[in-house]
Design a protein around this motif. Structure first.
Motif, PDB file in Angstrom:
ATOM      1  N   GLN A  15     -38.839  23.118  10.930  1.00 22.95           N
ATOM      2  CA  GLN A  15     -39.083  23.943  12.186  1.00 22.95           C
ATOM      3  C   GLN A  15     -40.608  23.564  12.743  1.00 22.95           C
ATOM      4  O   GLN A  15     -40.697  23.264  13.818  1.00 22.95           O
ATOM      5  CB  GLN A  15     -39.144  25.281  11.654  1.00 22.95           C
ATOM      6  CG  GLN A  15     -37.726  25.875  11.275  1.00 22.95           C
ATOM      7  CD  GLN A  15     -37.963  27.434  10.836  1.00 22.95           C
ATOM      8  OE1 GLN A  15     -39.047  27.712  10.745  1.00 22.95           O
ATOM      9  NE2 GLN A  15     -36.907  27.878  10.467  1.00 22.95           N
ATOM     10  N   ILE A  16     -41.287  23.072  11.842  1.00 24.64           N
ATOM     11  CA  ILE A  16     -42.680  22.819  12.013  1.00 24.64           C
ATOM     12  C   ILE A  16     -42.516  21.397  12.864  1.00 24.64           C
ATOM     13  O   ILE A  16     -43.359  21.249  13.939  1.00 24.64           O
ATOM     14  CB  ILE A  16     -43.779  22.660  11.154  1.00 24.64           C
ATOM     15  CG1 ILE A  16     -44.039  24.241  10.580  1.00 24.64           C
ATOM     16  CG2 ILE A  16     -45.046  22.037  11.352  1.00 24.64           C
ATOM     17  CD1 ILE A  16     -44.897  24.261   9.233  1.00 24.64           C
ATOM     18  N   VAL A  17     -42.072  20.536  12.424  1.00 28.27           N
ATOM     19  CA  VAL A  17     -41.732  19.313  13.074  1.00 28.27           C
ATOM     20  C   VAL A  17     -41.551  19.379  14.446  1.00 28.27           C
ATOM     21  O   VAL A  17     -41.730  18.996  15.422  1.00 28.27           O
ATOM     22  CB  VAL A  17     -41.028  18.312  12.190  1.00 28.27           C
ATOM     23  CG1 VAL A  17     -40.567  17.126  13.144  1.00 28.27           C
ATOM     24  CG2 VAL A  17     -41.848  17.804  10.954  1.00 28.27           C
ATOM     25  N   GLY A  18     -40.242  20.114  14.734  1.00 29.59           N
ATOM     26  CA  GLY A  18     -39.520  20.380  16.011  1.00 29.59           C
ATOM     27  C   GLY A  18     -40.430  21.233  16.954  1.00 29.59           C
ATOM     28  O   GLY A  18     -40.492  20.792  18.158  1.00 29.59           O
ATOM     29  N   GLY A  19     -41.157  22.176  16.128  1.00 32.24           N
ATOM     30  CA  GLY A  19     -42.056  22.985  17.196  1.00 32.24           C
ATOM     31  C   GLY A  19     -43.214  22.048  17.776  1.00 32.24           C
ATOM     32  O   GLY A  19     -43.634  22.380  19.066  1.00 32.24           O
ATOM     33  N   PHE A  20     -43.751  21.330  16.948  1.00 33.06           N
ATOM     34  CA  PHE A  20     -45.122  20.710  17.393  1.00 33.06           C
ATOM     35  C   PHE A  20     -44.504  19.542  18.244  1.00 33.06           C
ATOM     36  O   PHE A  20     -45.233  19.364  19.378  1.00 33.06           O
ATOM     37  CB  PHE A  20     -45.703  20.086  16.210  1.00 33.06           C
ATOM     38  CG  PHE A  20     -46.829  20.735  15.655  1.00 33.06           C
ATOM     39  CD1 PHE A  20     -48.108  20.902  16.048  1.00 33.06           C
ATOM     40  CD2 PHE A  20     -46.682  21.821  14.478  1.00 33.06           C
ATOM     41  CE1 PHE A  20     -49.035  21.576  15.672  1.00 33.06           C
ATOM     42  CE2 PHE A  20     -47.423  22.563  14.109  1.00 33.06           C
ATOM     43  CZ  PHE A  20     -49.018  22.352  14.628  1.00 33.06           C
ATOM     44  N   LEU A  21     -43.439  18.925  18.106  1.00 33.36           N
ATOM     45  CA  LEU A  21     -42.679  17.897  18.683  1.00 33.36           C
ATOM     46  C   LEU A  21     -42.530  18.227  20.261  1.00 33.36           C
ATOM     47  O   LEU A  21     -42.997  17.638  21.052  1.00 33.36           O
ATOM     48  CB  LEU A  21     -41.481  17.242  18.411  1.00 33.36           C
ATOM     49  CG  LEU A  21     -40.790  16.142  18.881  1.00 33.36           C
ATOM     50  CD1 LEU A  21     -41.516  14.534  18.749  1.00 33.36           C
ATOM     51  CD2 LEU A  21     -39.439  15.872  18.394  1.00 33.36           C
ATOM     52  N   LEU A  22     -41.909  19.442  20.522  1.00 33.43           N
ATOM     53  CA  LEU A  22     -41.648  20.099  21.769  1.00 33.43           C
ATOM     54  C   LEU A  22     -42.906  20.768  22.327  1.00 33.43           C
ATOM     55  O   LEU A  22     -43.073  20.789  23.695  1.00 33.43           O
ATOM     56  CB  LEU A  22     -40.417  20.800  21.982  1.00 33.43           C
ATOM     57  CG  LEU A  22     -39.028  20.034  21.834  1.00 33.43           C
ATOM     58  CD1 LEU A  22     -38.021  20.713  21.971  1.00 33.43           C
ATOM     59  CD2 LEU A  22     -39.196  18.750  22.732  1.00 33.43           C
ATOM     60  N   ALA A  23     -43.674  21.426  21.693  1.00 29.66           N
ATOM     61  CA  ALA A  23     -44.888  22.118  22.168  1.00 29.66           C
ATOM     62  C   ALA A  23     -46.070  20.929  22.834  1.00 29.66           C
ATOM     63  O   ALA A  23     -46.633  21.533  23.776  1.00 29.66           O
ATOM     64  CB  ALA A  23     -45.641  22.825  21.193  1.00 29.66           C
ATOM     65  N   GLY A  24     -46.160  19.941  22.251  1.00 27.71           N
ATOM     66  CA  GLY A  24     -47.330  19.011  22.572  1.00 27.71           C
ATOM     67  C   GLY A  24     -47.530  18.716  24.145  1.00 27.71           C
ATOM     68  O   GLY A  24     -48.485  18.967  24.825  1.00 27.71           O
ATOM     69  N   PRO A  25     -46.409  18.267  24.596  1.00 20.96           N
ATOM     70  CA  PRO A  25     -46.567  18.188  26.142  1.00 20.96           C
ATOM     71  C   PRO A  25     -46.863  19.095  27.149  1.00 20.96           C
ATOM     72  O   PRO A  25     -47.412  18.952  28.183  1.00 20.96           O
ATOM     73  CB  PRO A  25     -45.351  17.331  26.545  1.00 20.96           C
ATOM     74  CG  PRO A  25     -44.650  16.975  25.051  1.00 20.96           C
ATOM     75  CD  PRO A  25     -45.042  17.912  23.970  1.00 20.96           C
ATOM     76  N   PHE A  26     -46.624  20.358  26.534  1.00 23.93           N
ATOM     77  CA  PHE A  26     -46.592  21.419  27.512  1.00 23.93           C
ATOM     78  C   PHE A  26     -48.050  22.265  27.007  1.00 23.93           C
ATOM     79  O   PHE A  26     -48.735  22.681  28.154  1.00 23.93           O
ATOM     80  CB  PHE A  26     -45.556  22.488  27.158  1.00 23.93           C
ATOM     81  CG  PHE A  26     -44.380  22.138  27.870  1.00 23.93           C
ATOM     82  CD1 PHE A  26     -44.082  21.934  29.017  1.00 23.93           C
ATOM     83  CD2 PHE A  26     -43.504  21.348  26.578  1.00 23.93           C
ATOM     84  CE1 PHE A  26     -42.785  21.475  29.304  1.00 23.93           C
ATOM     85  CE2 PHE A  26     -42.334  20.761  27.089  1.00 23.93           C
ATOM     86  CZ  PHE A  26     -42.064  21.021  28.472  1.00 23.93           C
ATOM     87  N   VAL A  27     -48.746  21.814  26.004  1.00 24.26           N
ATOM     88  CA  VAL A  27     -50.120  22.384  25.773  1.00 24.26           C
ATOM     89  C   VAL A  27     -51.083  21.613  26.658  1.00 24.26           C
ATOM     90  O   VAL A  27     -52.226  22.107  26.888  1.00 24.26           O
ATOM     91  CB  VAL A  27     -50.275  22.451  24.325  1.00 24.26           C
ATOM     92  CG1 VAL A  27     -51.834  22.808  23.970  1.00 24.26           C
ATOM     93  CG2 VAL A  27     -49.348  23.316  23.446  1.00 24.26           C
ATOM     94  N   VAL A  28     -50.598  20.248  26.636  1.00 20.62           N
ATOM     95  CA  VAL A  28     -51.878  19.312  27.299  1.00 20.62           C
ATOM     96  C   VAL A  28     -51.867  19.284  28.989  1.00 20.62           C
ATOM     97  O   VAL A  28     -52.109  18.553  29.455  1.00 20.62           O
ATOM     98  CB  VAL A  28     -51.901  18.085  26.646  1.00 20.62           C
ATOM     99  CG1 VAL A  28     -52.200  18.205  25.328  1.00 20.62           C
ATOM    100  CG2 VAL A  28     -50.348  17.421  26.880  1.00 20.62           C
ATOM    101  N   THR A  29     -50.613  20.059  29.427  1.00 20.63           N
ATOM    102  CA  THR A  29     -50.348  20.088  30.925  1.00 20.63           C
ATOM    103  C   THR A  29     -51.033  21.006  31.809  1.00 20.63           C
ATOM    104  O   THR A  29     -50.919  22.237  31.622  1.00 20.63           O
ATOM    105  CB  THR A  29     -48.620  20.093  31.115  1.00 20.63           C
ATOM    106  OG1 THR A  29     -48.219  19.192  30.432  1.00 20.63           O
ATOM    107  CG2 THR A  29     -48.252  19.806  32.363  1.00 20.63           C
ATOM    108  N   GLN A  30     -51.820  20.325  32.551  1.00 26.57           N
ATOM    109  CA  GLN A  30     -52.606  21.469  33.343  1.00 26.57           C
ATOM    110  C   GLN A  30     -51.867  22.327  34.187  1.00 26.57           C
ATOM    111  O   GLN A  30     -52.227  23.664  34.248  1.00 26.57           O
ATOM    112  CB  GLN A  30     -53.597  20.689  34.568  1.00 26.57           C
ATOM    113  CG  GLN A  30     -54.423  21.711  35.217  1.00 26.57           C
ATOM    114  CD  GLN A  30     -55.400  20.769  36.132  1.00 26.57           C
ATOM    115  OE1 GLN A  30     -55.083  19.645  36.340  1.00 26.57           O
ATOM    116  NE2 GLN A  30     -56.491  21.418  36.359  1.00 26.57           N
TER     117      GLN A  30
END
Length: 140
Positions: A15-30
């Motif tokens: 779950q952590i792998v999948g959660g981080f994988l899809l969260a990353g692009p949205f956390v860094v998007t202004q």
């Protein structure tokens, strides 16, 4: 009577792998942080409800072989579902903190406003994180 299925550490790791994988692009998007500035508490609560629905539906509605009544539970809530929700919000929170996103995107706000907007941004990014967490949990 069948024995309850235990939730293993390997399940949470997936779950952590999948959660981080899809969260990353949205956390860094202004844009996510700009959307969060415009949101109200109602919008955030609506997203939290959507995250819970996606998480539960993805785990138990989309997988016929998984029965929440046969899984280990805490106060009647399946441990697997609790894990997915913690991973969804936790992965986004860890990423936001690690890359100092609130400091970058919300520098002009007071500390209190920065905290409120950060919580709203976490609810936005967690929508995508829960999809990744549920998907990897179901695939592996």
């Amino acid at each position: 009577m069948k024995q309850r299925q235990k939730h293993k550490l390997a399940d949470t790791a997936q779950q952590i792998v999948g959660g981080f994988l899809l969260a990353g692009p949205f956390v860094v998007t202004q844009e996510v942080w700009m959307l969060a500035q415009n949101m109200t508490v109602f919008h955030s609560l609506f997203l939290v409800g959507a995250i819970m629905t996606i998480g539960y539906g993805g785990l138990y509605g989309a997988d016929d072989g998984r029965d929440p009544a046969r899984e280990a539970a805490v106060l009647g809530i399946p441990v697997r579902f609790i894990s997915v929700v913690i991973v969804a919000f936790g992965s986004v929170g860890v990423l936001a903190f690690a890359i100092t996103a609130p400091d970058l995107f919300l520098a002009e706000l007071s500390p209190t406003d920065r905290l409120h907007v950060t919580l709203r941004a976490l609810s936005v990014a967690s929508v995508f994180s829960v999809v990744g967490a549920v998907t990897t949990d179901s695939l592996f």
